[in-house]
Scaffold this motif. Structure first.
Motif, PDB file in Angstrom:
ATOM      1  N   LYS A 119     -16.491  12.850  -1.195  1.00 49.54           N
ATOM      2  CA  LYS A 119     -15.955  11.939  -0.177  1.00 49.54           C
ATOM      3  C   LYS A 119     -14.597  11.378  -0.583  1.00 49.54           C
ATOM      4  O   LYS A 119     -13.681  11.284   0.220  1.00 49.54           O
ATOM      5  N   GLN A 120     -14.446  11.019  -1.859  1.00 54.51           N
ATOM      6  CA  GLN A 120     -13.170  10.464  -2.299  1.00 54.51           C
ATOM      7  C   GLN A 120     -12.045  11.493  -2.214  1.00 54.51           C
ATOM      8  O   GLN A 120     -10.890  11.157  -1.971  1.00 54.51           O
ATOM      9  N   ASP A 121     -12.404  12.802  -2.396  1.00 57.98           N
ATOM     10  CA  ASP A 121     -11.398  13.848  -2.237  1.00 57.98           C
ATOM     11  C   ASP A 121     -11.026  14.037  -0.765  1.00 57.98           C
ATOM     12  O   ASP A 121      -9.866  14.297  -0.438  1.00 57.98           O
ATOM     13  N   MET A 122     -12.022  13.891   0.127  1.00 57.68           N
ATOM     14  CA  MET A 122     -11.749  14.004   1.571  1.00 57.68           C
ATOM     15  C   MET A 122     -10.760  12.934   2.015  1.00 57.68           C
ATOM     16  O   MET A 122      -9.881  13.181   2.850  1.00 57.68           O
ATOM     17  N   ASP A 123     -10.902  11.718   1.472  1.00 56.63           N
ATOM     18  CA  ASP A 123     -10.016  10.623   1.860  1.00 56.63           C
ATOM     19  C   ASP A 123      -8.579  10.871   1.434  1.00 56.63           C
ATOM     20  O   ASP A 123      -7.656  10.308   2.014  1.00 56.63           O
ATOM     21  N   GLN A 124      -8.376  11.698   0.390  1.00 52.48           N
ATOM     22  CA  GLN A 124      -7.020  11.916  -0.137  1.00 52.48           C
ATOM     23  C   GLN A 124      -6.507  13.322   0.131  1.00 52.48           C
ATOM     24  O   GLN A 124      -5.401  13.657  -0.299  1.00 52.48           O
ATOM     25  N   ASP A 155     -13.709  19.213   7.565  1.00 58.39           N
ATOM     26  CA  ASP A 155     -15.120  18.832   7.524  1.00 58.39           C
ATOM     27  C   ASP A 155     -15.711  19.499   6.294  1.00 58.39           C
ATOM     28  O   ASP A 155     -15.698  20.729   6.181  1.00 58.39           O
ATOM     29  N   THR A 164       0.914   4.029  -2.689  1.00 55.14           N
ATOM     30  CA  THR A 164       0.693   5.423  -2.317  1.00 55.14           C
ATOM     31  C   THR A 164       1.823   6.301  -2.828  1.00 55.14           C
ATOM     32  O   THR A 164       1.594   7.402  -3.347  1.00 55.14           O
ATOM     33  N   GLU A 208       0.826  -1.206   0.000  1.00 57.24           N
ATOM     34  CA  GLU A 208       0.000   0.000   0.000  1.00 57.24           C
ATOM     35  C   GLU A 208       0.859   1.253   0.000  1.00 57.24           C
ATOM     36  O   GLU A 208       0.553   2.226  -0.696  1.00 57.24           O
ATOM     37  N   GLU A 217      -2.958  13.772   1.429  1.00 58.32           N
ATOM     38  CA  GLU A 217      -1.868  13.098   0.739  1.00 58.32           C
ATOM     39  C   GLU A 217      -1.052  14.111  -0.054  1.00 58.32           C
ATOM     40  O   GLU A 217      -1.596  15.064  -0.618  1.00 58.32           O
TER      41      GLU A 217
END
Length: 578
Positions: free
Chosen positions: A497-502, A543, A327, A323, A505
């Motif tokens: 949501k997918q942008d929040m997860d990344q 948030d 990443t 992973e 990074e």
């Protein structure tokens, strides 16, 4: 008992050897009980327990038999003195009863010294002698007295041998004393048929001797077998414990017959699934187990649990490494994509303007245009320098020890300064409404001034870049138990949501609602901000909701808030941030 004795006693039942006879005689005649070996000690303990458990029974036999003998003989003969003999037997029976009472309720000892048995052996001489003295108290005809004594003494000897088969030193001393007393009466009175009765008595006592010898040898052999079995069991369990595997053997009904310590600790009473085969069990606590079940011909089952925790951890480490590699590869891809966009535009502008201004250009322009082109070159070169500075700073945070110049700073001063710098970074930012709200009475904080300014600048810049030119709120307040919370909020398009997860990074860039090219970065703002915040024991959180905007929070923990008492204790001026 010496080890040699038990070695000599290993023989097949019914096949006595001269060596075994000598060993048994030596055992009977030596003064003390042997206790040199483990077998000696176990034999001595079990003899002690056997005799102690039969004292009450022997007392009862003596009372009943002596009373019945006295009544029977007195009904047949006159002028006997059997009541004195009966009194002696009752007195000795009382000794046994007292002994039984004293030992009642005592726990099982783990080892004994042998003194109790040695005392009992001396008492056996006395008991046997009293019983064998029966013909001396009968009186009258010596032949009748000897006949009665023989017929009543020999069964008593046989009964004693049957009660104490594992204690031959006591039983045979009783028999010897009784027989010697009888033979003494024969020698003194010389009754009729004395030779026949003497031979009968001697043959009987020899039969008792060999019978007790065989029984005792079997008893010793059984003790040796149990000790060997116990030793083998302990060796097996020790080997299984050392193997790191949980082992158990179950009978046909599922009862655990043998198990090692590991199985007892983790699986005792939980072996419900006895299906043959091998399978991986769910995680139990912090361990992973591989269960193997094999059926045996008698209907039982052998179960082996193998600890595969290290294997699972290695597997997990490989997955984590994979992973991390993925990443890192994704970060590299984002970096290259970002650089291809962020570097190409300013470089194209610089190349284009410098080409127009160069000596080989044939396009005429006045001084005003010349200055405008120079300003464009300076502006885009400065932008490229800013990108390079961000990348260098991020690299230092990841790879080097950065010395933080920590000091007590005024939070309001830092926030106002950082917001002002961001507004001046691009003329387009000046048109966006921005409100700064500071709770009165906020304490000062112990922080690296440059790091704090940079965090606030990054959060405010993101609000400008992604806020759809909506009003921006910067609010600083104190939260009970959490320290100080700095919030930067925009009312733009928000994040998926997918942008929040990344979002945190490196080199990640979400969708940009505004076209503020002068302020656009390379996707390191949130990454650097969180690293700096965590190095100061805090954090940066997000948030966001699509269509409702985004709120970014800087958490400054209570340990970084400077109270009145803290101001009197000046902290160390610097520390290393890894």
């Amino acid at each position: 008992m010496t080890r040699l004795i038990f070695t000599k006693w290993r023989y097949s039942i019914g096949m006595a050897t001269p060596g075994s006879q000598i060993a048994f005689l030596k055992y009977l005649l030596q003064r003390k009980h042997p206790s040199a070996t483990a077998v000696d000690r176990v034999v001595l303990l079990e003899q002690h327990l056997a005799f102690a458990s039969h004292t009450a029974t022997m007392a009862g036999v003596m009372l009943v038999n002596s009373t019945a003998t006295t009544i029977m003989i007195e009904q047949s003969l006159d002028n006997t003195s059997l009541r004195f003999w009966l009194f002696l037997n009752w007195l000795l029976a009382a000794v046994l009863v007292i002994d039984a009472i004293l030992k009642r309720g005592r726990g099982r000892p783990n080892a004994v010294s042998g003194r109790y048995l040695r005392r009992s052996e001396w008492l056996a001489f006395l008991f046997g002698g009293v019983w064998g003295s029966l013909p001396f108290f009968v009186g009258g005809d010596a032949g009748s007295a000897m006949l009665y004594a023989t017929l009543l003494t020999l069964p008593m000897i046989a009964g004693m041998s049957a009660l104490l088969p594992s204690v031959p030193r006591v039983a045979l001393r009783y028999a010897t004393a009784a027989v010697l007393t009888l033979l003494t009466f024969v020698a003194i009175s010389q009754p009729a048929s004395s030779v026949v009765m003497s031979i009968m008595i001697l043959v009987f006592i020899l039969a008792v001797y060999f019978g007790m010898k065989r029984t005792f040898m079997t008893f010793v052999s059984n003790v040796e077998s149990r000790i060997r079995a116990t030793d083998s069991h302990q060796i097996l369990i020790g080997a299984l414990n050392a193997s790191g595997q949980a082992f158990a053997y179950l009978d046909a009904k599922g009862n655990v017959l043998v198990q090692n310590d590991l199985h007892k600790a983790f699986f005792s009473g939980t072996e419900a699934d006895l299906t043959s085969g091998s399978r991986r069990l769910p995680k139990a606590g912090d361990r992973y187990w591989q269960k193997s079940v094999e059926s045996v011909p008698n209907g039982g089952h052998v179960i082996l649990h193998t600890d595969v925790t290290d294997l699972e951890q290695s597997k997990r480490e490989i997955e984590i490494a994979k992973e991390e590699a993925e990443t890192a590869d994704a970060a590299k891809t984002r970096f290259l994509n970002s650089m291809s966009r962020e570097l190409k535009v300013p470089l194209d502008v610089i190349v284009g303007c410098s080409g127009l201004m160069g000596s080989d250009s044939n396009i005429p322009f006045d001084e005003t245009e010349f200055r405008r082109y120079a300003d464009q070159i300076r502006k885009h070169a400065s932008y490229l320098g800013g990108i390079i500075d961000q990348i260098i700073s991020f690299s230092k945070l990841n790879r080097e020890t950065v010395t933080a110049e920590e000091e007590v700073v005024e939070l309001a001063e830092i926030v106002n300064s950082a917001v002002g710098r961001v507004r001046l970074a691009s003329p387009a930012y000046l048109s966006v409404p921005l409100q700064v709200s500071m709770e009165p009475g906020l304490p000062k904080v112990y922080y690296d001034r440059t790091a704090l300014e940079r965090i606030v600048q990054n959060l405010v810049t993101n609000a400008f870049e992604h806020g759809s030119k909506s009003p921006i709120t910067v609010k600083v307040s104190r939260i009970v138990g959490r320290g100080i919370l700095l919030m930067v909020r925009d009312r733009g398009a928000g994040m998926a949501k997918q942008d929040m997860d990344q979002a945190f990074e490196p080199f990640f860039q979400g969708g940009r609602a505004n076209e503020f090219k002068d302020g656009r970065g390379v996707g390191l703002g949130l990454t650097v901000s969180r690293k700096l915040a965590r190095q100061h024991d805090g954090d940066v959180l997000l948030d966001s909701h699509e269509g409702r905007g985004t709120s970014a929070f800087l958490v400054i923990p209570p340990s970084r808030c400077v109270t009145g008492a803290d101001r009197q204790q000046q902290p160390e001026p610097t520390r290393d941030l890894v």
